[in-house]
Design a protein around this motif. Structure first.
Motif, PDB file in Angstrom:
ATOM      1  N   VAL A 365       0.851  -1.192   0.000  1.00 15.06           N
ATOM      2  CA  VAL A 365       0.000   0.000   0.000  1.00 15.06           C
ATOM      3  C   VAL A 365       0.890   1.246   0.000  1.00 15.06           C
ATOM      4  O   VAL A 365       1.823   1.333   0.794  1.00 15.06           O
ATOM      5  CB  VAL A 365      -0.919   0.003   1.239  1.00 15.06           C
ATOM      6  N   PRO A 366       0.632   2.221  -0.870  1.00 17.39           N
ATOM      7  CA  PRO A 366       1.464   3.431  -0.897  1.00 17.39           C
ATOM      8  C   PRO A 366       1.394   4.248   0.387  1.00 17.39           C
ATOM      9  O   PRO A 366       2.300   5.036   0.667  1.00 17.39           O
ATOM     10  CB  PRO A 366       0.883   4.225  -2.079  1.00 17.39           C
ATOM     11  N   ASP A 367       0.313   4.080   1.170  1.00 19.25           N
ATOM     12  CA  ASP A 367       0.142   4.838   2.422  1.00 19.25           C
ATOM     13  C   ASP A 367       0.195   6.342   2.189  1.00 19.25           C
ATOM     14  O   ASP A 367       0.740   7.086   3.014  1.00 19.25           O
ATOM     15  CB  ASP A 367       1.192   4.438   3.460  1.00 19.25           C
ATOM     16  N   GLU A 368      -0.340   6.773   1.082  1.00 20.19           N
ATOM     17  CA  GLU A 368      -0.433   8.204   0.814  1.00 20.19           C
ATOM     18  C   GLU A 368      -1.917   8.560   0.860  1.00 20.19           C
ATOM     19  O   GLU A 368      -2.690   8.221  -0.032  1.00 20.19           O
ATOM     20  CB  GLU A 368       0.149   8.541  -0.554  1.00 20.19           C
ATOM     21  N   GLY A 369      -2.326   9.211   1.938  1.00 16.94           N
ATOM     22  CA  GLY A 369      -3.744   9.506   2.124  1.00 16.94           C
ATOM     23  C   GLY A 369      -4.001  10.979   2.301  1.00 16.94           C
ATOM     24  O   GLY A 369      -3.137  11.740   2.725  1.00 16.94           O
ATOM     25  N   GLY A 370      -5.204  11.360   1.994  1.00 14.31           N
ATOM     26  CA  GLY A 370      -5.628  12.737   2.128  1.00 14.31           C
ATOM     27  C   GLY A 370      -6.919  12.930   1.374  1.00 14.31           C
ATOM     28  O   GLY A 370      -7.427  12.007   0.733  1.00 14.31           O
ATOM     29  N   PRO A 371      -7.496  14.105   1.418  1.00 17.69           N
ATOM     30  CA  PRO A 371      -8.746  14.352   0.687  1.00 17.69           C
ATOM     31  C   PRO A 371      -8.556  14.100  -0.804  1.00 17.69           C
ATOM     32  O   PRO A 371      -7.513  14.407  -1.381  1.00 17.69           O
ATOM     33  CB  PRO A 371      -9.024  15.837   0.965  1.00 17.69           C
ATOM     34  N   HIS A 372      -9.571  13.516  -1.430  1.00 14.67           N
ATOM     35  CA  HIS A 372      -9.509  13.285  -2.876  1.00 14.67           C
ATOM     36  C   HIS A 372     -10.920  13.231  -3.413  1.00 14.67           C
ATOM     37  O   HIS A 372     -11.869  12.883  -2.705  1.00 14.67           O
ATOM     38  CB  HIS A 372      -8.753  11.994  -3.207  1.00 14.67           C
ATOM     39  N   THR A 373     -11.055  13.559  -4.673  1.00 15.10           N
ATOM     40  CA  THR A 373     -12.366  13.623  -5.314  1.00 15.10           C
ATOM     41  C   THR A 373     -12.293  12.943  -6.666  1.00 15.10           C
ATOM     42  O   THR A 373     -11.354  13.172  -7.441  1.00 15.10           O
ATOM     43  CB  THR A 373     -12.820  15.082  -5.504  1.00 15.10           C
ATOM     44  N   LEU A 374     -13.274  12.087  -6.946  1.00 14.42           N
ATOM     45  CA  LEU A 374     -13.335  11.422  -8.239  1.00 14.42           C
ATOM     46  C   LEU A 374     -13.371  12.480  -9.344  1.00 14.42           C
ATOM     47  O   LEU A 374     -14.146  13.420  -9.289  1.00 14.42           O
ATOM     48  CB  LEU A 374     -14.591  10.549  -8.301  1.00 14.42           C
ATOM     49  N   GLY A 375     -12.485  12.334 -10.317  1.00 10.50           N
ATOM     50  CA  GLY A 375     -12.437  13.268 -11.430  1.00 10.50           C
ATOM     51  C   GLY A 375     -11.404  14.361 -11.276  1.00 10.50           C
ATOM     52  O   GLY A 375     -11.110  15.080 -12.234  1.00 10.50           O
ATOM     53  N   VAL A 376     -10.833  14.506 -10.066  1.00 15.63           N
ATOM     54  CA  VAL A 376      -9.824  15.533  -9.811  1.00 15.63           C
ATOM     55  C   VAL A 376      -8.474  14.844  -9.631  1.00 15.63           C
ATOM     56  O   VAL A 376      -8.314  14.014  -8.731  1.00 15.63           O
ATOM     57  CB  VAL A 376     -10.166  16.349  -8.554  1.00 15.63           C
TER      58      VAL A 376
END
Length: 537
Positions: A365-376
């Motif tokens: 797992v890359p373990d890179e997390g944070g807010p994200h939005t489909l299409g962005v």
């Protein structure tokens, strides 16, 4: 995801000093200690381990009690073994057995347990039963039945959820009890059918119950994956993943054995929590797929938390966090909100989260997390992780449509539709920000071009995908999003992480067709992966 809570309270019948004395059956309560013997439910101990000795003890013939991290943990013994004590130590042992129990041996003859070993027992009428329980002559009384549960699929126009329909409850654990005594434990088949031995002597009484658990077992016989209620009171506030209430328990449903013997159906309706059964079906599929794709190797023991009236701050999410709860030690957890949007009906979402579980179980797992939005477009590590998860969902469902309902609105995106995702730029390099849906679409094109998805699963677990640092040199980022959706406070760390080009390298190095790779990446107009120059170990 931002979800709206549905303050729906299901039946809560447990009361008094013994939390195992009663359980819910629809809106009534039945005197079934349905989860006590199996330790699939319970309340937190008031004192560490509730007096369980350090050397362990047998809770029953089929389960062992241990003290783990200061908490009482009950473990089901594997099929064919039973709990016994020797030299002051308790454990599940294949040679051991319960004194006086009868079974049908490998040769078909009747065997009796005595002094911890099986020996032949006299029987001229023939053994009736199986390797777990048997009798001489007359066959043990059995109860046949079929479990069905309600589900909803998206409406044809994706305007909301369609009408409820009944489907078989596959792979569920089902047990028969007489009072507090476990009589038999099996699994439902592909048609939801079960056949259980019931207690003798007959006739059946009010103490005879059949209990279905939203839980599945590993090859060893131990419970390995389950859907559990976190035990939180319904609340409009969002809960942080990891928060548990006072009584987390694996979802279960009970019925009178006498009623089932009279022809009553074991049907789970929406008001009883059929959404938990639907979510379990996704767990079952993901677990089976992991074993199939990886030569029988089993993934991380997983608990999926679903409580009606409970919504999580992440909406639905996964983490490789271990926890001891609901009678088990789990190595991974997933969280699913159960509010007015009824997101538990979305197989697309549940299998997406289980795609993260598959990556954690068999890859890195890359373990890179944070807010994200489909299409962005987002950062490469997160785009790779989220893109793989949606690909896994689409692959298991054999559908390129990803759908969900949020804030009362249904939506879908077709990953195979031209222009449906934000395309990468051929001039932006291999470590450009990517729309996670574009990564999913790329992986689907790769599988389609190769005629099979098997090479992609192999590449996910390839040695070069598990060796840090990774060839393309990506490092994790941290960030936050401002109210307008812009990335701010972006920081590049020194922590290596795998990304999409590393995975494509693993594919290419394993001999995946260059033509298929180019068809997937579309390097001259989308993602500029050099299929002729992969980085190989």
């Amino acid at each position: 995801m931002t979800l709206v809570a549905l303050l729906l309270s299901l039946c809560a019948c447990s009361s008094g000093a013994d939390p195992c004395a009663r359980t819910c059956e629809g809106v009534d309560c039945a005197p079934v200690p349905s989860t006590c013997v199996l330790a699939l439910a319970g309340t937190p101990p008031e004192a560490p381990c509730e007096g369980v000795p350090a050397q362990g003890t047998c809770a029953s013939a089929l389960s062992l009690l241990r003290c783990v991290d200061g908490q009482r943990v009950e473990e089901a013994c594997a099929e064919g073994s039973s709990c016994g004590e020797s030299g002051g130590l308790a454990g599940c042992r294949a040679p051991s057995c319960t004194e006086g129990v009868l079974r049908c041996g490998a040769s078909g003859g009747l065997e009796r347990c005595g002094a911890g070993a099986w020996t032949a027992a006299p029987c001229t009428a023939g053994c009736q039963g199986d390797a777990v329980l048997g009798t001489c002559g007359e066959a043990p009384a059995r109860l046949e039945g079929t479990v069905r549960f309600a589900r909803r699929l998206p409406a044809a126009d994706y305007s909301g959820w369609g009408p409820a329909e009944l489907v078989p409850g596959q792979g569920l654990l089902v047990a028969s009890y007489r009072g507090t005594r476990l009589v038999d434990l099996r699994e439902t088949d592909a048609d939801g059918h079960f056949s259980l031995q019931v207690a003798s002597p007959l006739p059946l009484t009010d103490e005879d119950q059949v209990v279905v658990y939203a839980a599945g077992r590993s090859a060893s016989g131990a419970v390995a994956y389950a859907v559990a209620d976190p035990g939180l009171a319904p609340d409009a506030k969002e809960r942080a993943p990891g928060v548990l209430g006072e009584g987390p328990r694996v979802w279960s449903w009970s019925r009178s054995a006498r009623a089932l013997a009279s022809g009553a159906a074991f049907t789970l309706g929406e008001r009883e929590g059929a959404g938990a059964a639907r979510l379990f079906d996704s767990l079952r599929l993901a677990w089976r797929e992991g074993k199939r794709r990886y030569a029988g190797r089993e993934g991380l023991p997983l608990v999926a938390w679903l409580g009606y009236g409970t919504r999580w701050s992440c909406g639905a999410c996964f983490a490789g966090w271990s926890v001891t709860a609901a009678g088990r030690r789990w190595e991974a957890q997933a969280w699913f909100s159960a509010d007015a949007d009824e997101g538990y009906w979305s197989d697309a979402v549940s299998l997406h989260e289980l795609g993260h579980w598959l990556m954690a179980s068999y890859g890195t797992v890359p373990d890179e997390g944070g807010p994200h939005t489909l299409g962005v477009p987002t950062f490469p590590g997160q785009a790779w992780s989220e893109g793989w998860a949606t690909f896994f969902s689409a692959d298991l469902r054999a559908s390129s449509r990803y759908y969900d309902k949020q804030d009362g609105t249904m939506f879908y995106v077709d990953l195979a539709e031209e222009g449906a995702v934000t395309s990468p730029r051929p001039d932006a390099g291999l470590l450009q920000r990517l729309d996670e849906a574009a990564v999913s679409a790329l992986l689907l094109r790769a599988a389609r071009a190769a005629g099979a998805s098997a090479p992609l699963y192999s590449a996910l677990s390839a040695p070069q995908m598990k060796k840090s640092p990774w060839g393309r040199g990506y490092r994790q980022h941290t960030w936050r999003m401002d109210p307008g959706g812009a990335y701010v406070d972006v920081v590049q760390t020194d922590v290596p992480a795998p990304a999409l080009p590393d995975f494509l390298d693993a594919l290419a190095c394993a001999g995946f067709s260059r033509t298929a790779l180019d068809a997937a990446t579309q390097p001259t107009r989308a993602y500029p992966y050099p299929s002729d120059k992969p980085l190989c170990p």
